[in-house]
Design a protein around this motif. Structure first.
Motif, PDB file in Angstrom:
ATOM      1  N   VAL A   9      23.691   2.035  28.746  1.00 42.71           N
ATOM      2  CA  VAL A   9      23.604   1.301  27.485  1.00 42.71           C
ATOM      3  C   VAL A   9      22.498   0.270  27.657  1.00 42.71           C
ATOM      4  CG1 VAL A   9      24.805  -0.242  25.888  1.00 42.71           C
ATOM      5  CG2 VAL A   9      26.021   1.690  26.915  1.00 42.71           C
ATOM      6  N   ASN A  62      20.274  -2.663  26.177  1.00 42.51           N
ATOM      7  CA  ASN A  62      20.318  -3.714  25.150  1.00 42.51           C
ATOM      8  C   ASN A  62      21.317  -3.378  24.036  1.00 42.51           C
ATOM      9  OD1 ASN A  62      18.529  -5.374  26.454  1.00 42.51           O
ATOM     10  ND2 ASN A  62      16.729  -4.640  25.330  1.00 42.51           N
ATOM     11  N   GLY A  63      22.497  -2.958  24.444  1.00 41.03           N
ATOM     12  CA  GLY A  63      23.572  -2.738  23.479  1.00 41.03           C
ATOM     13  C   GLY A  63      23.559  -1.400  22.781  1.00 41.03           C
ATOM     14  N   ARG A  64      22.653  -0.506  23.164  1.00 40.59           N
ATOM     15  CA  ARG A  64      22.597   0.787  22.491  1.00 40.59           C
ATOM     16  C   ARG A  64      22.559   1.920  23.523  1.00 40.59           C
ATOM     17  NH1 ARG A  64      18.588   2.786  17.557  1.00 40.59           N
ATOM     18  NH2 ARG A  64      19.259   4.936  17.721  1.00 40.59           N
ATOM     19  N   GLU A  84      23.825  -1.626  30.950  1.00 41.55           N
ATOM     20  CA  GLU A  84      25.263  -1.597  31.206  1.00 41.55           C
ATOM     21  C   GLU A  84      25.739  -0.150  31.294  1.00 41.55           C
ATOM     22  OE1 GLU A  84      27.501  -4.752  28.795  1.00 41.55           O
ATOM     23  OE2 GLU A  84      25.612  -4.620  27.726  1.00 41.55           O
ATOM     24  N   PRO A  85      26.847   0.091  31.978  1.00 35.20           N
ATOM     25  CA  PRO A  85      27.413   1.441  31.976  1.00 35.20           C
ATOM     26  C   PRO A  85      28.095   1.721  30.637  1.00 35.20           C
ATOM     27  CG  PRO A  85      28.822  -0.042  33.224  1.00 35.20           C
ATOM     28  CD  PRO A  85      27.617  -0.845  32.811  1.00 35.20           C
ATOM     29  N   PHE A  86      28.343   2.999  30.322  1.00 29.09           N
ATOM     30  CA  PHE A  86      29.161   3.352  29.159  1.00 29.09           C
ATOM     31  C   PHE A  86      30.528   2.699  29.364  1.00 29.09           C
ATOM     32  CE2 PHE A  86      27.159   7.704  27.775  1.00 29.09           C
ATOM     33  CZ  PHE A  86      25.984   7.044  27.459  1.00 29.09           C
ATOM     34  N   ARG A  87      30.981   1.959  28.369  1.00 29.14           N
ATOM     35  CA  ARG A  87      32.244   1.229  28.509  1.00 29.14           C
ATOM     36  C   ARG A  87      33.365   1.897  27.711  1.00 29.14           C
ATOM     37  NH1 ARG A  87      31.941  -2.025  32.782  1.00 29.14           N
ATOM     38  NH2 ARG A  87      30.418  -3.719  32.617  1.00 29.14           N
ATOM     39  N   ALA A  88      34.414   2.285  28.408  1.00 27.65           N
ATOM     40  CA  ALA A  88      35.636   2.770  27.765  1.00 27.65           C
ATOM     41  C   ALA A  88      36.712   2.844  28.837  1.00 27.65           C
ATOM     42  CB  ALA A  88      35.427   4.144  27.128  1.00 27.65           C
ATOM     43  N   LYS A  89      37.957   2.682  28.431  1.00 27.40           N
ATOM     44  CA  LYS A  89      39.048   2.807  29.390  1.00 27.40           C
ATOM     45  C   LYS A  89      39.047   4.204  29.996  1.00 27.40           C
ATOM     46  CE  LYS A  89      43.416   3.200  28.180  1.00 27.40           C
ATOM     47  NZ  LYS A  89      44.669   2.825  27.516  1.00 27.40           N
ATOM     48  N   ILE A 142      31.072   7.872  22.268  1.00 26.71           N
ATOM     49  CA  ILE A 142      32.210   7.058  22.699  1.00 26.71           C
ATOM     50  C   ILE A 142      31.726   5.676  23.129  1.00 26.71           C
ATOM     51  CG2 ILE A 142      34.022   6.867  24.457  1.00 26.71           C
ATOM     52  CD1 ILE A 142      33.718  10.136  24.387  1.00 26.71           C
ATOM     53  N   ALA A 143      30.602   5.671  23.858  1.00 26.87           N
ATOM     54  CA  ALA A 143      30.064   4.399  24.345  1.00 26.87           C
ATOM     55  C   ALA A 143      29.635   3.490  23.199  1.00 26.87           C
ATOM     56  CB  ALA A 143      28.876   4.664  25.267  1.00 26.87           C
ATOM     57  N   SER A 144      29.127   4.089  22.125  1.00 21.46           N
ATOM     58  CA  SER A 144      28.617   3.279  21.016  1.00 21.46           C
ATOM     59  C   SER A 144      29.730   2.842  20.072  1.00 21.46           C
ATOM     60  CB  SER A 144      27.593   4.077  20.212  1.00 21.46           C
ATOM     61  OG  SER A 144      28.247   5.091  19.466  1.00 21.46           O
ATOM     62  N   CYS A 145      30.832   3.582  20.044  1.00 25.39           N
ATOM     63  CA  CYS A 145      31.871   3.333  19.042  1.00 25.39           C
ATOM     64  C   CYS A 145      32.565   1.993  19.294  1.00 25.39           C
ATOM     65  CB  CYS A 145      32.907   4.451  19.075  1.00 25.39           C
ATOM     66  SG  CYS A 145      34.266   4.171  17.926  1.00 25.39           S
ATOM     67  N   ALA A 195      35.695   2.776  20.742  1.00 23.92           N
ATOM     68  CA  ALA A 195      35.668   3.713  21.874  1.00 23.92           C
ATOM     69  C   ALA A 195      36.409   5.004  21.531  1.00 23.92           C
ATOM     70  CB  ALA A 195      36.252   3.080  23.152  1.00 23.92           C
ATOM     71  N   ALA A 243      41.278   0.685  24.256  1.00 21.02           N
ATOM     72  CA  ALA A 243      40.353   1.752  24.667  1.00 21.02           C
ATOM     73  C   ALA A 243      39.083   1.211  25.312  1.00 21.02           C
ATOM     74  CB  ALA A 243      39.986   2.637  23.474  1.00 21.02           C
ATOM     75  N   ARG A 244      38.815  -0.100  25.163  1.00 16.61           N
ATOM     76  CA  ARG A 244      37.645  -0.665  25.838  1.00 16.61           C
ATOM     77  C   ARG A 244      38.027  -2.011  26.442  1.00 16.61           C
ATOM     78  NH1 ARG A 244      33.143  -0.017  22.375  1.00 16.61           N
ATOM     79  NH2 ARG A 244      32.839   1.952  23.437  1.00 16.61           N
ATOM     80  N   TYR A 287      31.121  -4.950  26.123  1.00 16.25           N
ATOM     81  CA  TYR A 287      29.690  -4.995  26.420  1.00 16.25           C
ATOM     82  C   TYR A 287      29.201  -6.433  26.358  1.00 16.25           C
ATOM     83  CZ  TYR A 287      29.378   0.069  25.773  1.00 16.25           C
ATOM     84  OH  TYR A 287      29.532   1.416  25.890  1.00 16.25           O
ATOM     85  N   VAL A 319      25.929  -6.998  25.642  1.00 18.81           N
ATOM     86  CA  VAL A 319      25.026  -6.930  24.493  1.00 18.81           C
ATOM     87  C   VAL A 319      25.494  -5.797  23.578  1.00 18.81           C
ATOM     88  CG1 VAL A 319      22.632  -6.628  23.747  1.00 18.81           C
ATOM     89  CG2 VAL A 319      23.120  -7.666  25.972  1.00 18.81           C
TER      90      VAL A 319
END
Lengths: 249, 231
Positions: free
Chosen positions: A69, A71-73, A100-105, A166-169, A172, B99-100, B104, B106
């Motif tokens: 990810v 700058n947030g995208r 950043e890494p893709f963030r999700a549980k 998933i990362a953008s949602c 998630a 779920a998160r 993030y 940013v």
């Protein structure tokens, strides 16, 4: 160009992790984003530091292995482009890029920027296949498929399973991924026998993996490197409704 | 019924319930707003049109239904649907929240809108508003504008919206309702599987139309009263 990178470093799944800032100099605009990171890693290795772990494989935008990810995208600022196909001309001298890494549980961090995306594999294993008796392949034209359905199935099957949706949602949610996989088989004759049971199993697995619930922000569609349309989410909604109300599952 | 329950058990099923109940609410808020616009009719021989309308809502269906029965059927249905709507929203919100776990640093919104991002907080505002609104102008238990009189719709509204902060609260709540409707109408079609490149722009247009129509109509009433334009 010279850049400042704020990169998520995490030694392992149990480590708390945090951002580390790196300055990179003389980045060539024709380098890909991952090549820029390769150069940084070479430097880190020479300096005796642990190189930054990130996922990559084909580096030609078709395997779905690269992530990040930026700058947030997810996959960075270019539309319909994976991180490996993103080139440094997207940035200008002096820019700061937060990585950043893709963030999700459902996507636990393995190390640094590498996350475990097996949850998506388990959703596929639950029903993202067709069962066929083995034997010689059928003659190509014995099963007619209308042009329209063939095109739409191809659009859905363009999903490379990278997980950017998933990362953008903000929730998630994995709806775009599951929708693409359900739709591309539901649109083709080969997918019909297991159509009802497939969507049922895949949605159940999606919910069980701990993904969030879609609220139609449409962020997924905007960042999808393959431009998968949220029309397929609408189709998934129709498919699960039909499956549940028909009483098959 | 078992099949519907099975559908509801999935995350998508909860959204479908939210979408269907949402469409009922859309129909309700449009009719409710249009009915309330009768406040702008001047009195005819000492009788206000909105009072006649209020009486009509109580007597509609007579003699098949007794006085007020149809009104209560509507009220119970709407409250029941609202509870389903809110419950589904809470359950799916909890799913998404867990779920998160690590946020993030940013976030760059690419396609989401102010409306889509304020659905949950807007829903809370609207829920609080509905409770206040019922205590305020249905039962009259909270009535800062003076003495509430059952059936005197016109006089109650004038007294109520002459209090500036009541009007302010109504206006703010209606702005949130507008945002909720804008994303909700568009989103409900998507959830119910009505999505096709051929008519998706039409869905956006309809969402705009419903949101602006309901918000403008509902805001006009308290503001006009506060400014002394309604007699």
């Amino acid at each position: 160009m010279d850049l400042k990178l704020k990169i998520w470093r995490q030694k392992g799944p149990e480590d708390k992790g945090g951002f580390v800032t790196y300055e990179v100099k003389d980045v060539h605009p024709d380098q890909s984003f991952l090549e820029m990171l390769d150069d940084l890693n070479v430097r880190l290795i020479h300096e005796g530091e642990d190189p930054i772990a990130f996922d990559h494989d084909c580096r030609e935008g078709i395997c779905g292995m690269c992530s990040l990810v930026l700058n947030g995208r997810p996959h960075g600022p270019w539309d319909e482009t994976t991180t490996c196909q993103l080139h440094m001309r997207a940035y200008k001298d002096g820019d700061t890029i937060t990585i950043e890494p893709f963030r999700a549980k459902a996507f636990p961090v393995v190390k640094d920027l590498v996350v475990d995306r097996s949850a998506m594999d388990r959703v596929l294993q639950a029903g993202g296949y067709i069962s066929v008796a083995t034997g010689n392949p059928q003659d190509a034209n014995t099963i007619p498929v209308s042009k329209d359905d063939a095109e739409r199935a191809m659009d859905a099957s363009a999903c490379i399973g990278c997980g950017a949706c998933i990362a953008s949602c903000p929730n998630a949610s994995a709806m775009l991924f599951v929708a693409a996989k359900v739709s591309h088989l539901a649109l083709l004759p080969q997918g019909q026998p297991e159509r009802m049971i497939r969507v049922d199993k895949m949605v159940a697995q999606m919910d069980a993996e701990g993904f969030g619930a879609c609220t139609n922000h449409t962020e997924c569609e905007a960042v999808c490197p393959k431009g998968i349309s949220i029309d397929f989410i609408a189709m998934l909604n129709r498919e699960i409704t039909r499956s549940k109300l028909s009483g098959v599952s | 019924m078992k099949r519907v329950v099975n559908l509801y058990r999935t995350s998508i099923g909860k959204k479908i319930i939210m979408a269907i109940s949402g469409f009922v609410f859309v129909a309700f808020v449009i009719v409710h707003m249009l009915g309330n616009l009768k406040i702008f009719y001047p009195a005819h021989e000492g009788v206000y049109k909105i009072d006649v309308y209020g009486e009509f809502l109580r007597t509609v269906g007579y003699p098949v239904f007794a006085r007020g029965q149809v009104l209560w059927i509507f009220r119970i249905t709407l409250i029941g649907l609202a509870l389903f709507h809110i419950w589904s929203a809470i359950v799916t919100w909890l799913m998404s929240r867990s779920a998160r776990p690590i946020k993030y640093k940013v976030v760059e919104p690419v396609a989401s809108t102010l409306a889509s991002r304020t659905m949950r907080i807007g829903g809370v505002v609207i829920a609080v508003f509905i409770i206040f609104h019922m205590l305020n102008l249905t039962t009259g238990d909270i009535f800062p504008g003076g003495q509430f009189e059952h059936g005197a719709v016109h006089d109650n509204m004038l007294a109520n919206f002459s209090v500036w902060w009541v009007t302010a609260f109504y206006v703010i709540a209606m702005l949130f309702l507008g945002l909720h409707l804008y994303h909700g109408v568009w989103s409900a079609f998507q959830t119910l599987g009505v999505s096709n490149p051929k008519y998706n722009s039409w869905r956006r247009g309809l969402a705009w139309f419903v949101a602006i129509l309901v918000t403008a109509g509902n805001i006009a009433i308290p503001l006009a009263i506060l400014m002394g334009k309604v007699h």
